[in-house]
Scaffold this motif. Structure first.
Motif, PDB file in Angstrom:
ATOM      1  N   PHE A 175       0.856  -1.192   0.000  1.00 46.61           N
ATOM      2  CA  PHE A 175       0.000   0.000   0.000  1.00 46.61           C
ATOM      3  C   PHE A 175       0.891   1.241   0.000  1.00 46.61           C
ATOM      4  N   LEU A 176       0.919   1.918  -1.152  1.00 45.64           N
ATOM      5  CA  LEU A 176       1.751   3.106  -1.320  1.00 45.64           C
ATOM      6  C   LEU A 176       0.865   4.324  -1.112  1.00 45.64           C
ATOM      7  N   TYR A 177       1.263   5.221  -0.215  1.00 46.60           N
ATOM      8  CA  TYR A 177       0.359   6.356   0.022  1.00 46.60           C
ATOM      9  C   TYR A 177       1.114   7.606   0.430  1.00 46.60           C
ATOM     10  N   ILE A 178       0.471   8.734   0.163  1.00 46.60           N
ATOM     11  CA  ILE A 178       0.992  10.026   0.593  1.00 46.60           C
ATOM     12  C   ILE A 178       0.624  10.185   2.064  1.00 46.60           C
ATOM     13  N   TYR A 206       5.017   7.993   1.748  1.00 42.91           N
ATOM     14  CA  TYR A 206       6.020   8.970   1.333  1.00 42.91           C
ATOM     15  C   TYR A 206       5.501  10.357   1.720  1.00 42.91           C
ATOM     16  N   PRO A 207       6.411  11.308   1.995  1.00 46.05           N
ATOM     17  CA  PRO A 207       5.963  12.579   2.580  1.00 46.05           C
ATOM     18  C   PRO A 207       5.413  13.551   1.533  1.00 46.05           C
ATOM     19  N   LEU A 208       4.642  14.517   2.006  1.00 48.90           N
ATOM     20  CA  LEU A 208       4.205  15.635   1.173  1.00 48.90           C
ATOM     21  C   LEU A 208       5.423  16.381   0.658  1.00 48.90           C
ATOM     22  N   PRO A 209       5.431  17.002  -0.481  1.00 50.46           N
ATOM     23  CA  PRO A 209       4.346  17.056  -1.467  1.00 50.46           C
ATOM     24  C   PRO A 209       4.363  15.887  -2.448  1.00 50.46           C
ATOM     25  N   GLY A 210       5.112  14.851  -2.164  1.00 51.72           N
ATOM     26  CA  GLY A 210       5.037  13.663  -3.007  1.00 51.72           C
ATOM     27  C   GLY A 210       6.007  13.635  -4.173  1.00 51.72           C
ATOM     28  N   ASN A 211       6.909  14.615  -4.229  1.00 53.85           N
ATOM     29  CA  ASN A 211       7.875  14.634  -5.329  1.00 53.85           C
ATOM     30  C   ASN A 211       9.035  13.686  -5.076  1.00 53.85           C
ATOM     31  N   ASP A 212       9.203  13.333  -3.803  1.00 56.59           N
ATOM     32  CA  ASP A 212      10.319  12.450  -3.475  1.00 56.59           C
ATOM     33  C   ASP A 212       9.776  11.162  -2.862  1.00 56.59           C
ATOM     34  N   GLN A 213       9.792  10.094  -3.646  1.00 56.64           N
ATOM     35  CA  GLN A 213       9.287   8.815  -3.140  1.00 56.64           C
ATOM     36  C   GLN A 213      10.406   7.775  -3.119  1.00 56.64           C
ATOM     37  N   ALA A 214      11.650   8.232  -3.261  1.00 61.03           N
ATOM     38  CA  ALA A 214      12.765   7.302  -3.453  1.00 61.03           C
ATOM     39  C   ALA A 214      12.846   6.265  -2.337  1.00 61.03           C
ATOM     40  N   MET A 220      10.232  -0.898  -1.378  1.00 63.22           N
ATOM     41  CA  MET A 220       9.288  -1.650  -2.207  1.00 63.22           C
ATOM     42  C   MET A 220      10.016  -2.730  -3.006  1.00 63.22           C
ATOM     43  N   ARG A 221      11.181  -2.357  -3.549  1.00 62.59           N
ATOM     44  CA  ARG A 221      11.939  -3.295  -4.376  1.00 62.59           C
ATOM     45  C   ARG A 221      12.307  -4.535  -3.570  1.00 62.59           C
ATOM     46  N   ARG A 222      12.670  -4.306  -2.299  1.00 64.75           N
ATOM     47  CA  ARG A 222      13.029  -5.458  -1.458  1.00 64.75           C
ATOM     48  C   ARG A 222      11.805  -6.298  -1.111  1.00 64.75           C
ATOM     49  N   PHE A 223      10.652  -5.637  -1.010  1.00 67.31           N
ATOM     50  CA  PHE A 223       9.428  -6.342  -0.633  1.00 67.31           C
ATOM     51  C   PHE A 223       8.936  -7.242  -1.772  1.00 67.31           C
ATOM     52  N   LYS A 224       9.277  -6.898  -3.002  1.00 69.99           N
ATOM     53  CA  LYS A 224       8.826  -7.632  -4.203  1.00 69.99           C
ATOM     54  C   LYS A 224       7.312  -7.869  -4.182  1.00 69.99           C
ATOM     55  N   PRO A 225       6.534  -6.803  -4.304  1.00 71.99           N
ATOM     56  CA  PRO A 225       5.086  -6.945  -4.180  1.00 71.99           C
ATOM     57  C   PRO A 225       4.468  -7.627  -5.404  1.00 71.99           C
ATOM     58  N   ASP A 226       3.335  -8.315  -5.149  1.00 69.02           N
ATOM     59  CA  ASP A 226       2.560  -8.828  -6.271  1.00 69.02           C
ATOM     60  C   ASP A 226       1.659  -7.737  -6.832  1.00 69.02           C
ATOM     61  N   TRP A 227       1.189  -6.875  -5.936  1.00 69.39           N
ATOM     62  CA  TRP A 227       0.314  -5.775  -6.340  1.00 69.39           C
ATOM     63  C   TRP A 227       0.680  -4.521  -5.557  1.00 69.39           C
ATOM     64  N   ILE A 228       0.478  -3.387  -6.199  1.00 68.53           N
ATOM     65  CA  ILE A 228       0.696  -2.118  -5.505  1.00 68.53           C
ATOM     66  C   ILE A 228      -0.604  -1.323  -5.569  1.00 68.53           C
ATOM     67  N   ILE A 229      -1.155  -1.023  -4.402  1.00 63.63           N
ATOM     68  CA  ILE A 229      -2.330  -0.148  -4.366  1.00 63.63           C
ATOM     69  C   ILE A 229      -1.823   1.242  -4.026  1.00 63.63           C
ATOM     70  N   SER A 230      -2.144   2.216  -4.873  1.00 65.86           N
ATOM     71  CA  SER A 230      -1.528   3.531  -4.709  1.00 65.86           C
ATOM     72  C   SER A 230      -2.564   4.598  -4.401  1.00 65.86           C
ATOM     73  N   TRP A 231      -2.393   5.245  -3.258  1.00 65.63           N
ATOM     74  CA  TRP A 231      -3.257   6.383  -2.888  1.00 65.63           C
ATOM     75  C   TRP A 231      -2.466   7.663  -3.144  1.00 65.63           C
ATOM     76  N   SER A 232      -2.488   8.123  -4.373  1.00 66.25           N
ATOM     77  CA  SER A 232      -1.701   9.285  -4.772  1.00 66.25           C
ATOM     78  C   SER A 232      -2.568  10.179  -5.639  1.00 66.25           C
ATOM     79  N   LEU A 233      -2.096  11.405  -5.839  1.00 68.49           N
ATOM     80  CA  LEU A 233      -2.842  12.364  -6.655  1.00 68.49           C
ATOM     81  C   LEU A 233      -1.953  12.902  -7.766  1.00 68.49           C
ATOM     82  N   SER A 234      -2.558  13.187  -8.872  1.00 67.29           N
ATOM     83  CA  SER A 234      -1.922  13.824 -10.037  1.00 67.29           C
ATOM     84  C   SER A 234      -0.446  13.488 -10.187  1.00 67.29           C
TER      85      SER A 234
END
Lengths: 418, 357
Positions: A175-178, A206-214, A220-234
């Protein structure tokens, strides 16, 4: 003599004209809808399209005689995402005789909500504000038309479940979210669901304003997800797509919340975005008959309410969908209880909407006195490089869990308001 | 002529040190007070409840910030957070059955305590460094409020304020709420007016001008800075609580976010550092001007028959408003309060302007 005659004729004419216009007024008093939107600050990625859609649709309906013979009047004002100015706009529009209020900004809606509840005025709160407001028994005057974020999140999980042969055990869901209330909202329901279904849930804020999600994507890469649900905007989606490329995560694992439009798609690149999925309760694209009619009757004749390019945007369709339901509610209200329209009639009108899908523009919704959201049906669309392809029909899942979350928060609200 | 000084003789210290030695000023204050008291009956309820009421509350907050910024000369970029602490404490207190008056004072005290604790750390540095460390206070508070559901009121992050009871009486009508806001604003104003002529006020000014020099004449600068932080935070905390109870009726994190801190700072700077009437002007300018500009531009566009899109109508006022701030600060860098003072000084000797030269 002649001048006297002229005078009499003129005054007669004037009197006649005034009688006629008074009659016309009595016949066709407008139904006023107040759109206090943030047209200049944080919500500008959506507010122009939505307000344009509403005004276009109102024009189309007015050409056909309005709502049950009453023309629609749309009052638009900017509140700059400031609660104080939103309240000012609400109080002003209230005195101008608006029957429906819409603020399209979470901070402003939260600030106006206590007033709307106290005054008894219908407030539209689609896709923003408090999720628990779908509980019509507590939030009698608030109509969050469309799915809640909780509903969208569980629908995503349901989709993942069907994709993994109805077995969620051991499936890795990220679950990826701002990291602010919008993004945090689905966490608790996802955790409950993870415990129930046994999938492996991990949170990646990841923190506001969302420009840096590194940092989120490195984990995430280490987690090797099957699915990513993303709560993000624009633009956050664009940043995410860049990070996915960098970390070698394929695009088809990404399920976006409904806030993903054609602008974001163009910024990611139509080819790169191939396989990306989005949760939606509205049909995208310009194929719908209503949009074709708007293009033909308004934009081809230069009568559109804004720029033509805004029409190729799912947020435009979203505006049409929301206000199709609102106008339908107003129509039902006048039909059931007659003119003049009062807030109470309007509320009952909204609560009489049954299985309404605006001629196939959106998920069918049924609003009742208990459920002000309309059922929360959505579907998953996938971008195939050229167009959005529906992956499922309209559905809603785990209604018991969603309503548990709704009731928990709305009970808290009910307790704190005398 | 208007502000006649001739024939006024002070025969004792008390009259000499009166807040308003000139009768003209006193008359003006009395007229303004009468206007303020009669406002609920002369103004439209729209103007009263959506413009005047928030203006009064924001003015009290701006006065509190002016104490630390204008009087003590210490930057504060986290004043909205201070207001937020007061607001959340008071709302939680009132929800848990503490009488309203005590809950609000508790809000002020809590803001004061946290403000001072932060000041202890922050006051090791000065100037811009202090500004940045107060900004950190803002971010810490933002984070704490949005990540601790017990404070923010759950995932929806809205905390409903219970009904207000002042001295056992339920205060619900618009008019009553207005008088509460007016009362608080008057208390803060009177306090600030009197601060000028107390030892504390003079010590603060000494610290502002040069803290080494203040130390040389025996003013303990750290102590006075802390007192300034505490007092100003107390005013800010109570103003935040009053803002929630009289105007917003529910507390959300966005109401006390960093942009609000910047707005408060703008109120004080546009109004004039260390100017009381300037805080009134500054709060009015920053708070009400955008909305006013909006209606004005819409009206002008309608008058000229210009078909502007809703977006242009939303953006032009912001541009004009920004330009206005620059113009005002270019014309009078000391702020709107100084503009008023210039006018008053001119009228003091008018029509005998040469008397001043």
């Amino acid at each position: 003599m002649k001048s006297k005659l002229l005078y009499v004729a003129a005054s007669l004419g004037l009197a006649l004209a005034s009688v006629l216009s008074a009659q016309a007024q009595a016949q066709a008093q407008p139904v006023k809808f107040a759109l206090c939107y943030d047209l200049s600050k944080a919500y500008t990625f959506i507010s122009p399209q939505v307000s344009q859609a509403v005004r276009d649709y109102a024009q189309i309906l007015n050409q056909k005689g309005g709502i049950e013979g009453h023309p629609i009047e749309i009052l638009v004002q900017d509140h700059g995402n400031e609660p104080q100015r939103g309240i000012e706009c609400y109080e002003k529009m209230k005195r101008d005789g608006a029957i429906v209020f819409d603020f399209f900004s979470t901070p402003v809606s939260k600030a106006v909500l206590p007033r709307a509840m106290k005054d008894g005025n219908v407030m539209i709160q689609a896709f923003h504000g408090r999720g628990d407001a779908v509980d019509g028994e507590v939030f009698k005057w608030i109509f969050p038309i469309g799915p809640t974020y909780w509903g969208q999140a569980v629908n995503d999980i349901q989709y993942i479940k069907t994709k993994s042969n109805n077995k969620l055990k051991g499936v890795k869901v990220a679950f990826l979210y701002i990291d602010y209330p919008f993004g945090q909202e689905p966490i608790s329901i996802l955790k409950t669901l993870a415990a129930r279904e046994g999938f492996d849930l991990q949170l990646f804020p990841y923190p506001l304003p969302g420009n840096d999600q590194a940092s989120a994507w490195t984990l995430m890469r280490r987690f090797k997800p099957d699915w990513i649900i993303s709560w993000s905007l624009s633009n956050m989606h664009v940043v995410a797509s860049r990070e996915m490329k960098r970390n070698g995560i394929p695009m088809d694992k990404y399920i976006a919340v409904n806030w993903f439009n054609e602008v974001d798609l163009a910024n990611i690149g139509a080819d790169t975005a191939k396989g990306l999925k989005r949760n939606t309760n509205v049909v995208g694209g310009q194929g719908h008959p209503l949009i074709r009619q708007i293009l033909k009757d308004l934009y081809d004749k230069g009568k559109g309410s804004g720029e033509r390019k805004h029409l190729n945007d799912i947020y435009y369709n979203m505006g049409l969908a929301i206000y199709s339901s609102v106008f339908e509610g107003a129509r039902l209200a006048i039909k059931q209880d007659g003119w003049p329209l009062t807030p109470d009639k309007m509320r009952r009108g909204m609560e009489s909407i049954r299985n309404f899908d605006a001629n196939g523009l959106m998920a069918p919704m049924t609003v009742t006195a208990k459920d002000h959201g309309g059922g929360g049906k959505t579907r998953i669309d996938m971008w195939d490089g050229a167009k959005w392809v529906p992956q499922t029909g309209w559905f809603s899942a785990y209604d018991d869990l969603v309503w548990e979350a709704v009731k928990k928060d709305s009970a808290e609200f009910a307790k704190s308001t005398p | 002529m208007l502000f006649r000084q001739a024939g006024i003789f002070h025969t004792d210290y008390a009259t000499n040190r009166a807040l308003f030695p000139l009768p003209a000023d006193r008359w003006m204050i009395i007229i303004l007070l009468l206007l303020a008291l009669s406002a609920p009956f002369t103004m439209s309820s729209l103007l009263l409840s959506t413009n005047v009421l928030p203006w009064l509350v924001w003015t009290s907050a701006a006065l509190g910030l002016n104490l630390i910024l204008g009087w003590a000369g210490q930057f504060h970029f986290g004043y909205a957070a201070i207001m937020g602490i007061g607001a959340y404490t008071a709302v939680h207190g009132a929800r848990n059955g503490i009488p309203w008056e005590i809950a609000v004072v508790l809000g002020g005290l809590m803001a004061s305590v946290i403000g001072v604790v932060f000041a202890f750390a922050a006051l090791r540095v000065k100037g811009l460094y202090l500004a940045l460390s107060t900004l950190a206070l803002q971010y810490v508070m933002d984070w704490v409020i949005s990540h601790v559901p017990a404070i923010s009121g759950g995932t929806q992050a809205t905390l409903q304020a219970p009904g207000m009871r002042l001295l056992g009486q339920a205060v619900t009508s618009e008019i009553a709420l207005y008088y509460v806001a007016l009362g608080w604003c008057l208390i803060v104003t009177v306090f600030m007016l009197n601060l000028r002529r107390t030892a504390l006020g003079r010590a603060l000014v000494a610290v502002r001008e040069k803290d080494f020099a203040a130390a040389v004449i025996g003013v303990h600068s750290l102590y006075y800075k802390l007192v300034a932080f505490a007092t100003s935070s107390f005013i800010g905390g109570i103003s935040g609580a009053i803002l929630i109870f009289t105007f917003y009726r529910a507390a959300t994190p966005e109401q006390f976010a960093v942009n609000v801190s910047i707005e408060l700072l703008a109120m004080v700077i546009v109004g004039g550092l260390g100017s009381i009437i300037g805080s009134y002007f500054g709060a009015a300018f920053i708070l009400l001007m955008p909305g006013l500009m909006n209606s004005l531009i819409a009206w002008v566009a309608q008058l000229m028959g210009a078909a502007l899109g809703v977006e242009a109508l939303a953006h032009i006022p912001h541009a004009v408003y920004g330009a206005l701030i620059i113009v005002f600060l270019l014309v009078e860098p000391m702020g709107l309060g100084k503009m008023y003072n210039n006018l008053r000084n001119y009228l003091l000797v008018w029509p005998f302007g040469y008397a001043r030269k």
